[in-house]
Design a protein around this motif. Structure first.
Motif, PDB file in Angstrom:
ATOM      1  N   SER A  50      34.715  22.453  39.142  1.00 11.64           N
ATOM      2  CA  SER A  50      33.900  22.332  40.356  1.00 11.64           C
ATOM      3  C   SER A  50      34.224  21.009  41.020  1.00 11.64           C
ATOM      4  O   SER A  50      34.185  19.959  40.374  1.00 11.64           O
ATOM      5  CB  SER A  50      32.408  22.370  40.019  1.00 11.64           C
TER       6      SER A  50
ATOM      7  N   THR B 164      46.632  27.146  36.924  1.00 10.51           N
ATOM      8  CA  THR B 164      45.674  28.246  37.060  1.00 10.51           C
ATOM      9  C   THR B 164      45.568  29.055  35.777  1.00 10.51           C
ATOM     10  O   THR B 164      44.587  29.763  35.580  1.00 10.51           O
ATOM     11  CB  THR B 164      46.061  29.179  38.215  1.00 10.51           C
ATOM     12  N   THR B 165      46.572  28.961  34.913  1.00 10.92           N
ATOM     13  CA  THR B 165      46.532  29.632  33.609  1.00 10.92           C
ATOM     14  C   THR B 165      47.112  28.710  32.549  1.00 10.92           C
ATOM     15  O   THR B 165      47.997  27.888  32.831  1.00 10.92           O
ATOM     16  CB  THR B 165      47.333  30.955  33.599  1.00 10.92           C
TER      17      THR B 165
ATOM     18  N   TRP C 139      39.382  32.997  28.015  1.00  9.96           N
ATOM     19  CA  TRP C 139      38.190  32.483  28.679  1.00  9.96           C
ATOM     20  C   TRP C 139      38.572  31.789  29.973  1.00  9.96           C
ATOM     21  O   TRP C 139      39.733  31.451  30.185  1.00  9.96           O
ATOM     22  CB  TRP C 139      37.454  31.465  27.796  1.00  9.96           C
ATOM     23  N   ASN C 140      37.555  31.534  30.773  1.00 10.23           N
ATOM     24  CA  ASN C 140      37.734  30.739  31.983  1.00 10.23           C
ATOM     25  C   ASN C 140      37.119  29.364  31.789  1.00 10.23           C
ATOM     26  O   ASN C 140      36.011  29.245  31.268  1.00 10.23           O
ATOM     27  CB  ASN C 140      37.080  31.404  33.193  1.00 10.23           C
ATOM     28  N   ILE C 141      37.845  28.354  32.219  1.00 12.34           N
ATOM     29  CA  ILE C 141      37.315  27.001  32.357  1.00 12.34           C
ATOM     30  C   ILE C 141      37.072  26.827  33.854  1.00 12.34           C
ATOM     31  O   ILE C 141      37.964  27.084  34.664  1.00 12.34           O
ATOM     32  CB  ILE C 141      38.308  25.957  31.831  1.00 12.34           C
ATOM     33  N   THR C 142      35.866  26.419  34.235  1.00 10.77           N
ATOM     34  CA  THR C 142      35.529  26.293  35.652  1.00 10.77           C
ATOM     35  C   THR C 142      35.640  24.842  36.087  1.00 10.77           C
ATOM     36  O   THR C 142      35.058  23.959  35.472  1.00 10.77           O
ATOM     37  CB  THR C 142      34.103  26.815  35.922  1.00 10.77           C
TER      38      THR C 142
ATOM     39  N   ASN D  85      34.510  26.003  43.546  1.00 11.98           N
ATOM     40  CA  ASN D  85      34.687  26.350  42.131  1.00 11.98           C
ATOM     41  C   ASN D  85      36.000  27.097  41.953  1.00 11.98           C
ATOM     42  O   ASN D  85      36.295  28.024  42.703  1.00 11.98           O
ATOM     43  CB  ASN D  85      33.539  27.217  41.627  1.00 11.98           C
ATOM     44  N   THR D  86      36.770  26.679  40.945  1.00  6.37           N
ATOM     45  CA  THR D  86      38.039  27.318  40.624  1.00  6.37           C
ATOM     46  C   THR D  86      38.083  27.564  39.123  1.00  6.37           C
ATOM     47  O   THR D  86      37.709  26.686  38.348  1.00  6.37           O
ATOM     48  CB  THR D  86      39.220  26.408  41.018  1.00  6.37           C
ATOM     49  N   ASN D  87      38.545  28.738  38.726  1.00  9.10           N
ATOM     50  CA  ASN D  87      38.683  29.047  37.303  1.00  9.10           C
ATOM     51  C   ASN D  87      40.124  28.862  36.849  1.00  9.10           C
ATOM     52  O   ASN D  87      41.061  29.234  37.556  1.00  9.10           O
ATOM     53  CB  ASN D  87      38.258  30.484  37.010  1.00  9.10           C
TER      54      ASN D  87
ATOM     55  N   THR E  63      42.251  30.222  33.734  1.00  6.81           N
ATOM     56  CA  THR E  63      42.200  31.208  32.662  1.00  6.81           C
ATOM     57  C   THR E  63      43.002  30.693  31.478  1.00  6.81           C
ATOM     58  O   THR E  63      44.192  30.375  31.611  1.00  6.81           O
ATOM     59  CB  THR E  63      42.762  32.558  33.135  1.00  6.81           C
TER      60      THR E  63
END
Length: 156
Positions: free
Chosen positions: A128, A33-34, A123-126, A137-139, A141
């Protein structure tokens, strides 16, 4: 007869509520997630997709990884342990597809690609994920640390 009919209705209603809860709480879990890395170096993004949905229609058929404008992914560095996938990409989006499922229900698969950010930032990478009924959709970070040495200032 009236009590039996009411009990049957409650039983059917209970089953419908239970099945609805299973569908609502089913998920596509993305990890990590990060990510914390440095600017100006190529990073291997190894992303796991865990499909906890049940049923044949729950198979994930498409995965998109969307990068921000300031992150450039390296061509031909993509991969996956999913079988028979078709990979396509645009400037910002890496896409894996298989109509019968690239992450089948109750399984986990991995997708990877190298990318570089020239500017320090967060930034966020999305990510899908899509199946026949849902797009999720999940980000992730990503923090790119500044590695540029400060300029020397001379006073006279």
């Amino acid at each position: 007869m009236g009590k039996r009919f009411i009990l049957q209705q409650w039983f059917v209603l209970s089953i419908m509520i239970l099945l609805s809860a299973i569908i609502v709480f089913a998920a596509h879990t993305i990890t990590p997630t990060t990510i914390n890395t440095n600017e100006d170096i190529s990073v291997l993004y190894n992303i796991s997709v865990n499909n906890t949905d049940v049923g044949e229609t729950a198979n994930i058929t498409q995965i998109n990884i969307t990068f921000p404008y300031d992150v450039v992914f390296a061509l031909e560095t993509n991969g996956s342990n999913a079988t028979a996938t078709t990979f396509t990409n645009t400037t910002r989006v890496a896409n894996w597809f298989n109509a019968s499922g690239i992450v089948r229900n109750q399984t986990t698969n991995y997708f990877w690609i190298n990318a570089t950010a020239a500017t320090p930032a967060t930034w966020n990478i999305t990510i899908s994920t899509m199946n026949s009924t849902t797009q999720s959709n999940t980000n992730i970070t990503v923090t790119y640390n500044d590695t540029t040495a400060p300029a020397t200032v001379l006073f006279q």
